[in-house]
Design an enzyme around this catalytic site. Sequence first.
Site, mmCIF file in Angstrom:
data_model
loop_
_atom_site.group_PDB
_atom_site.id
_atom_site.type_symbol
_atom_site.label_atom_id
_atom_site.label_comp_id
_atom_site.label_asym_id
_atom_site.label_seq_id
_atom_site.Cartn_x
_atom_site.Cartn_y
_atom_site.Cartn_z
ATOM 1 N N HIS A 34 0.866 -1.182 0.000
ATOM 2 C CA HIS A 34 0.000 0.000 0.000
ATOM 3 C C HIS A 34 0.897 1.226 0.000
ATOM 4 O O HIS A 34 1.729 1.409 0.900
ATOM 5 C CB HIS A 34 -0.908 0.029 1.227
ATOM 6 C CG HIS A 34 -1.832 1.210 1.228
ATOM 7 N ND1 HIS A 34 -3.084 1.193 0.664
ATOM 8 C CD2 HIS A 34 -1.653 2.479 1.698
ATOM 9 C CE1 HIS A 34 -3.646 2.373 0.791
ATOM 10 N NE2 HIS A 34 -2.797 3.175 1.415
ATOM 11 N N CYS A 35 0.744 2.057 -1.008
ATOM 12 C CA CYS A 35 1.622 3.227 -1.162
ATOM 13 C C CYS A 35 0.920 4.494 -0.683
ATOM 14 O O CYS A 35 -0.056 4.932 -1.313
ATOM 15 C CB CYS A 35 2.034 3.392 -2.619
ATOM 16 S SG CYS A 35 3.148 4.793 -2.862
ATOM 17 N N PRO A 36 1.378 5.095 0.408
ATOM 18 C CA PRO A 36 0.735 6.334 0.876
ATOM 19 C C PRO A 36 0.965 7.505 -0.069
ATOM 20 O O PRO A 36 0.194 8.466 -0.076
ATOM 21 C CB PRO A 36 1.412 6.570 2.238
ATOM 22 C CG PRO A 36 2.723 5.866 2.150
ATOM 23 C CD PRO A 36 2.485 4.674 1.281
#
Length: 625
Positions: A459-461
């Site tokens: 999951h890439c913020p």
Amino acid sequence: MADAMEEYETEAGCVPVLHPEEMKPQTHHHSGSHGYSSDNTARKSHVDDYSTWDIVKATQYGIFERCRELVDAGYDVRQPDKENVTLLHWAAINNRIDLVKFYISKSAVVDQLGGDLNSTPLHWATRQGHLSMVVQLLKYGADPSLIDGEGCSCVHLAAQFGHTSIVAYLIAKGQDVDMMDQNGMTPLMWAAYRTHSVDPTRLLLTFNVSVNLGDKYHKNTALHWAVLAGNTTVISLLLEANSNVDAQNIKGETPLDLAKQRKNVWMINHLQEARQAKGYDSPSYLKRLKIDKDFRQKVMLGTPFLVIWLVGFIADLDVDSWLAKGLMYAAVWLAVQFLSKAFFDHSMHSALPLGIYLATKFWIECVSLDGAAHLPFATVHVPFLLNSVALFYNFGKSWKSDPGIIKASEEQKKKTIVELAETGSLDLSVFCSTCLIRKPIRSKHCAVCNRCIAKFDHHCPWVGNCVGSGNHRYFMGYLFFLLCMICWMIYGCICYWRIHCSTSYSQDGFWLYLTQIASCSPWMFWMFLNSVFHFMWVAVLILCQLYQIAGLGITTNERMNARRYKHFKVTATSIESPFNHGCVRNLMDFFEVRCCGLIRPVAVDWTGQYTVDYDQTGGSGYQLV
């Protein structure tokens, strides 16, 4: 918890509610021998003398030969012992599937009531969490809707004891998710009161349970019961599911009233915030802004734009006093602290990193256009504009496109649960208890997005989204064009200093050159520092990604958790992946390079692939089935 419940019931004058010690089945025989034995220790220690055992003890320890010998000698399998417990009960509670099949073939009554709690064998298996036994008994026609002596059906017992897989299976087999027991309690109410974990409450909510039903006697909703138990985990889940915080029980008490009676600050604060968010109170204008989720998200996204600009603006002011600038920076810091405590919603994990990225990129582009205005248009500005278009496109696709969400209808979910349970595969390695789906190979449930993603990478913020099979290529494009833009910015800054600053690195040395360019244009120097910082993490990230994709044929999640997956061979120095075809082939398959049809990459729908078998003859090294 039980003491608090007893006190509440005494005040309300209602019927007793079941307590854990009352719910336990009789797992010992009246002669004093142990009856609940889930391992083979006792069996092995008595293997030489079991011929002297009676049939109850032999059933408890699963001595099939002795049981068959006694039944063949004329023992009636329907005959209960002096505690009114049948052999089928003992076999069910000890998960002796072979004996259950044998006794039923000898006319045992599958729904025979027995024991102190007047329960069926299915009740006993459910209490102990024996899913395989529950499946077997249902195949033989056991009725899960029957109630025991305390008024509970099997789905209520499974919810009380936190047996999530059994709850899922019973609902998939047709049990009503809102079924009330004799005390008027639903499975959700029991889960809220008894189980201090996300499951089975989360599973019941996924099945669209009615969160605002009240029980028959107290008129308590599930939120009332969670507050009575101090079950903070479930309270959070129920509030997210829009449980009515203003619901009143038979005494006119809301969940907030019960929380105040128990003087629990955490529960009081969260329930008050939920009331305000739903407009039940009349808060001040500032409080209305605080509880407005959209406004909080806008503040989190917008704050980095303002802060990055203020840092450069203050540094660029024509003020000689560093004390004055220091005070300005202190004011900015205090303002950020206020905004953070007042408006930042830390449940929106990606909003702040996304805001930082967007703000940095915006100001870098603005300064780049200014700093490189003197450079040739055709050879510099046109490539920069094209790079910017490609960057925006790949960022947008990474941010908003489907990363590979695994979807299923409610009917498909129930069918999957039944199939997995009846094949003995309903466990967390292949089943997601939140999404209620069979997890494809290489997929993972993202705790941030709360959904299962096919070929999950991470999951890439910075893009506010998961990276998976649906958008991984766009994510790599985003990293590449972002790196190009940062390099262009660094080049533009150097060109600006060369023209506008009366110093040079070759003449003045590093430290004097550094102070000169910082004082020449503090704003440009601030953007240069931002560019260097982003260059470092983007370069490292893109190199790691390329190494995993091309060199290893795995994802970030698989590299970090390779030992958890059976299809990887992990040593102290390497990971052998069945998905690794070699560097060139890995890249062609990942980017789906076709070269006008000259190359045929292997395109796999990872949302529907569940197993991988090694192919000893093929050149690919594996075969998907």
